[in-house]
Design a protein around this motif. Structure first.
Motif, short mmCIF file in Angstrom:
data_model
loop_
_atom_site.label_atom_id
_atom_site.label_comp_id
_atom_site.label_asym_id
_atom_site.label_seq_id
_atom_site.Cartn_x
_atom_site.Cartn_y
_atom_site.Cartn_z
N LEU A 63 -4.49 3.45 -16.26
CA LEU A 63 -5.54 4.17 -15.53
C LEU A 63 -5.21 5.66 -15.46
N ASN A 64 -6.19 6.49 -15.75
CA ASN A 64 -6.02 7.94 -15.67
C ASN A 64 -6.68 8.43 -14.39
N THR A 65 -5.88 8.81 -13.43
CA THR A 65 -6.42 9.21 -12.12
C THR A 65 -6.52 10.73 -11.93
N HIS A 66 -6.12 11.51 -12.95
CA HIS A 66 -6.36 12.96 -13.00
C HIS A 66 -5.82 13.73 -11.78
N GLY A 67 -4.83 13.20 -11.11
CA GLY A 67 -4.31 13.88 -9.93
C GLY A 67 -5.24 13.87 -8.74
N GLU A 68 -6.31 13.05 -8.79
CA GLU A 68 -7.34 13.07 -7.75
C GLU A 68 -7.66 11.71 -7.15
N LEU A 69 -7.48 10.64 -7.93
CA LEU A 69 -8.02 9.35 -7.54
C LEU A 69 -6.93 8.38 -7.05
N ASN A 70 -7.39 7.31 -6.44
CA ASN A 70 -6.54 6.19 -6.03
C ASN A 70 -6.68 5.09 -7.08
N CYS A 71 -5.83 4.08 -6.98
CA CYS A 71 -6.00 2.97 -7.91
C CYS A 71 -5.41 1.70 -7.31
N GLU A 72 -5.74 0.58 -7.96
CA GLU A 72 -5.19 -0.71 -7.57
C GLU A 72 -4.36 -1.21 -8.74
N THR A 73 -3.11 -1.63 -8.45
CA THR A 73 -2.19 -2.05 -9.51
C THR A 73 -1.85 -3.53 -9.33
N THR A 74 -0.98 -4.03 -10.19
CA THR A 74 -0.62 -5.44 -10.12
C THR A 74 0.15 -5.77 -8.84
N ASP A 75 0.85 -4.78 -8.28
CA ASP A 75 1.62 -5.09 -7.06
C ASP A 75 1.01 -4.46 -5.81
N GLY A 76 -0.15 -3.88 -5.92
CA GLY A 76 -0.79 -3.36 -4.71
C GLY A 76 -1.66 -2.14 -4.94
N VAL A 77 -1.75 -1.32 -3.91
CA VAL A 77 -2.66 -0.19 -3.87
C VAL A 77 -1.87 1.11 -3.91
N VAL A 78 -2.34 2.06 -4.71
CA VAL A 78 -1.75 3.39 -4.76
C VAL A 78 -2.79 4.37 -4.22
N VAL A 79 -2.42 5.07 -3.15
CA VAL A 79 -3.31 6.03 -2.52
C VAL A 79 -2.80 7.44 -2.80
N ASN A 80 -3.67 8.26 -3.36
CA ASN A 80 -3.33 9.65 -3.63
C ASN A 80 -3.24 10.41 -2.30
N LEU A 81 -2.09 11.04 -2.04
CA LEU A 81 -1.88 11.76 -0.79
C LEU A 81 -2.96 12.82 -0.55
N ILE B 181 0.88 -1.18 0.00
CA ILE B 181 0.00 0.00 0.00
C ILE B 181 0.91 1.22 0.00
N ARG B 182 0.88 1.97 -1.11
CA ARG B 182 1.73 3.15 -1.24
C ARG B 182 0.88 4.42 -1.13
N ALA C 245 1.22 8.28 -2.13
CA ALA C 245 2.08 9.06 -3.01
C ALA C 245 1.45 10.41 -3.34
N THR C 246 2.29 11.36 -3.68
CA THR C 246 1.80 12.67 -4.12
C THR C 246 0.96 12.50 -5.38
N PRO C 247 0.10 13.47 -5.70
CA PRO C 247 -0.77 13.32 -6.88
C PRO C 247 -0.02 13.00 -8.18
N ASP C 248 1.11 13.67 -8.44
CA ASP C 248 1.84 13.40 -9.69
C ASP C 248 2.41 11.99 -9.70
N THR C 249 2.97 11.57 -8.58
CA THR C 249 3.54 10.22 -8.52
C THR C 249 2.43 9.17 -8.60
N ALA C 250 1.31 9.42 -7.94
CA ALA C 250 0.18 8.48 -8.02
C ALA C 250 -0.30 8.35 -9.45
N ASP C 251 -0.40 9.47 -10.15
CA ASP C 251 -0.80 9.41 -11.57
C ASP C 251 0.16 8.56 -12.38
N ALA C 252 1.46 8.72 -12.13
CA ALA C 252 2.45 7.97 -12.91
C ALA C 252 2.35 6.47 -12.63
#
Length: 261
Positions: free
Chosen positions: A165-183, A148-149, A151-158
């Motif tokens: 997935l396009n998270t627009h600097g606002e959203l969280n997502c789930e990836t192949t290695d875990g969860v990305v949480v937008n700070l 579970i990471r 990350a800042t909005p730009d890093t989360a988007d990357a």
């Protein structure tokens, strides 16, 4: 006759001298002496006590409501992460054991260990997945099944863009290695969620970990006034539902809605 006359003359002469001896004696005996007003001195008026002036109390100043400052959220960071060294006990009694670690982007004002402990408490909540047989979870520092990471909005988007997935600097997502949480979401919550940022963190973890345990699809609102499912993308709108961060109700009933994606 002669003696009588002489005696009367002598008596008259004597009386005349007595009458003129003191002019005051001629005043009538019945006359009262002139009244003299008493000269009693009127008493001095007793001075009235001067009332002591009490100091005017100063009005107590009303407490000024202090507005909580909105936490500053950096837009970007270095893209490198600090791993929480904390580890915990297994949460849950049935289902597949999933070990997870927590990482915080470097330069972010969050304690890695404190955040890991908060996530551990979210997954151990009696209305979350583990309490209802949907898996067991354990916080570890290494050899994790998923990460579970935060990350800042730009890093989360990357990171999310690698999964298409396009998270627009606002959203969280789930990836192949875990969860990305937008700070931004972790610190500020969501404008569509009626609870505090701390409550919204429950929704973030429950929603993304829900994908980790195999719930791939999103749900919609189950009906006006009903609690929104944890697997609903509540940040995109509630559609008549009430904000809700838990997969289960207080009675232990799974909160669902129609499949939308």
């Amino acid at each position: 006759m002669g003696v009588s006359l002489g005696a009367g003359v002598a008596l008259a002469h004597f009386q005349g001298r007595e009458d003129s001896a003191d002019p005051a004696a001629r005043a009538p005996l019945s006359a009262e002496p002139p009244s003299v007003a008493p000269t009693t001195a009127s008493p001095s008026p007793t001075p009235k006590p001067t009332p002591s002036k009490k100091p005017t109390p100063k009005p107590t100043p009303k407490p000024t409501a202090t507005k909580k400052k909105t936490p500053a959220v950096p837009q970007s960071g270095p893209g490198t992460f600090t791993t929480a060294t904390a580890s915990g006990k297994i949460t849950g009694t049935s289902g597949t054991l999933r070990r997870y670690r927590v990482q915080i982007e470097e330069g972010v004002d969050l304690s890695a260990r404190g955040t890991a402990e908060e996530i551990e408490a979210i997954l151990a909540h009696p209305r979350s997945w583990a309490a209802h047989g949907r898996g067991r979870f354990q916080l570890v520092a290494s050899n994790a099944d998923f990460v579970i990471r935060i990350a800042t909005p730009d890093t989360a988007d990357a990171l999310c863009a690698r999964q298409g997935l396009n998270t627009h600097g606002e959203l969280n997502c789930e990836t192949t290695d875990g969860v990305v949480v937008n700070l931004k979401r972790w610190m500020l919550g969501s404008p569509t969620f009626s609870g505090s940022p701390q409550q919204y963190r429950h929704l973030i973890i429950n929603h993304e970990v829900g994908h980790e345990i195999g719930i791939r699809q999103h749900m919609g609102c189950g009906g006006p006034g009903k609690p929104a499912p944890a697997m609903m993308q509540q940040i995109k709108g509630l559609n008549g539902c009430r904000s809700n961060e838990f997969p289960y109700s207080e009675e232990g009933i799974y909160i669902t809605g129609p499949i939308v994606s």
